[in-house]
Design an enzyme around this catalytic site. Sequence first.
Site, short mmCIF file in Angstrom:
data_model
loop_
_atom_site.label_atom_id
_atom_site.label_comp_id
_atom_site.label_asym_id
_atom_site.label_seq_id
_atom_site.Cartn_x
_atom_site.Cartn_y
_atom_site.Cartn_z
N GLY A 138 0.70 -1.34 -0.10
CA GLY A 138 -0.07 0.30 0.10
C GLY A 138 0.99 1.24 0.07
N TYR A 139 2.19 1.15 0.85
CA TYR A 139 2.81 2.13 0.52
C TYR A 139 3.27 2.97 -0.94
CZ TYR A 139 7.39 5.30 0.69
OH TYR A 139 8.37 6.32 0.69
N SER A 140 3.81 1.85 -1.41
CA SER A 140 4.51 2.03 -2.79
C SER A 140 3.41 2.66 -3.71
CB SER A 140 5.23 1.22 -3.87
OG SER A 140 6.01 0.43 -2.75
N LYS A 143 2.43 6.20 -2.78
CA LYS A 143 3.34 7.37 -3.44
C LYS A 143 3.34 7.44 -5.15
CE LYS A 143 6.41 8.50 -1.18
NZ LYS A 143 6.03 10.19 -0.47
#
Length: 322
Positions: A138-140, A143
């Site tokens: 989810g972070y990538s 981002k």
Amino acid sequence: MKNVFVTGGSGFVGQNLIVMLKENGYQVKALARSNESIKKVERLGAIAVKGDLNDSQALTIGVKDCSVVFHLAASVDFFASEKDLKKLHVDATELLLSISKSNNVNKFIYLGAASVIMNGKPIVNADETFVSDNIIDGYSRTKSQAEKLVLNANTLSFQTVSIRPPLIWGKGDPNTLVGIIDAVKKGRMQFIEGGQHRFVTCNVINVCHALLLAEQTIRKNNGNAYFITDGETPIFKHFIKKYVGTQGVIIPDKNVSLATAKRVASIMEFVWKTLRLKGHPPLYKGLINALGLEFITTDKKARVELGYKPIVTIEQGLNLMK
């Protein structure tokens, strides 16, 4: 004297950037959510603007009379869900872009992430044309979504740039260094396939140098993303041992196969999510993807178009931590 606004000013990169900006004669305002954050940015010489990334009034006060925005704030969490990170990474970036444009900001510089091209496989010598076909965390994903908003907002009067560092490290690192030391102390640290893969890193000083170059470089056509690195491709195990070694910590030579690591990560993720346990499991797929596979990007484009060149080598960066 140029006025700039920084989000994430009390964070690892933000604190270092404020110092560099002040040294180069900039007047800095920094968004600060807590009293502790306010004290941090004020000690560095910035003017604190109290509020968070979803506070339109605070953001408006922050960008007022500023020609440049450095948007650094993010939650570097490879286990958090896309839903949990969307408000911070995507929605807040969209709001800040809108407010910046409305208040005549000239340049918007975004701290992106090299992980937006990770795909669960080894990556070698990737440039900015490489697009992931399988972003697993989810972070990538968030981002990447936020970066697209930033780059698509580019115009001649509102120029946007995204700087994409890989693993950011250096003195004061609250993420990788602290996490690995904690894993060592709990006896959980193991090198995947012996940690013999190569990868790229970027010292926090080099990251800030690139951000500053992005502001200072005059280009007719912005709206570009740039990979930056330390210009070296160390073997993961060698680098990590030296990195935590600066803090007097020795990593034992424990190894695990990639296949076993993936199986264990899947089980741990299932247990954590099913039981809604707090914190992070010792191993999860996003962590394997970020640190357990070969990952090499080229910063040639940044060198040619921004004049980027690392100002701190890996050896020098390690010595600064001792």
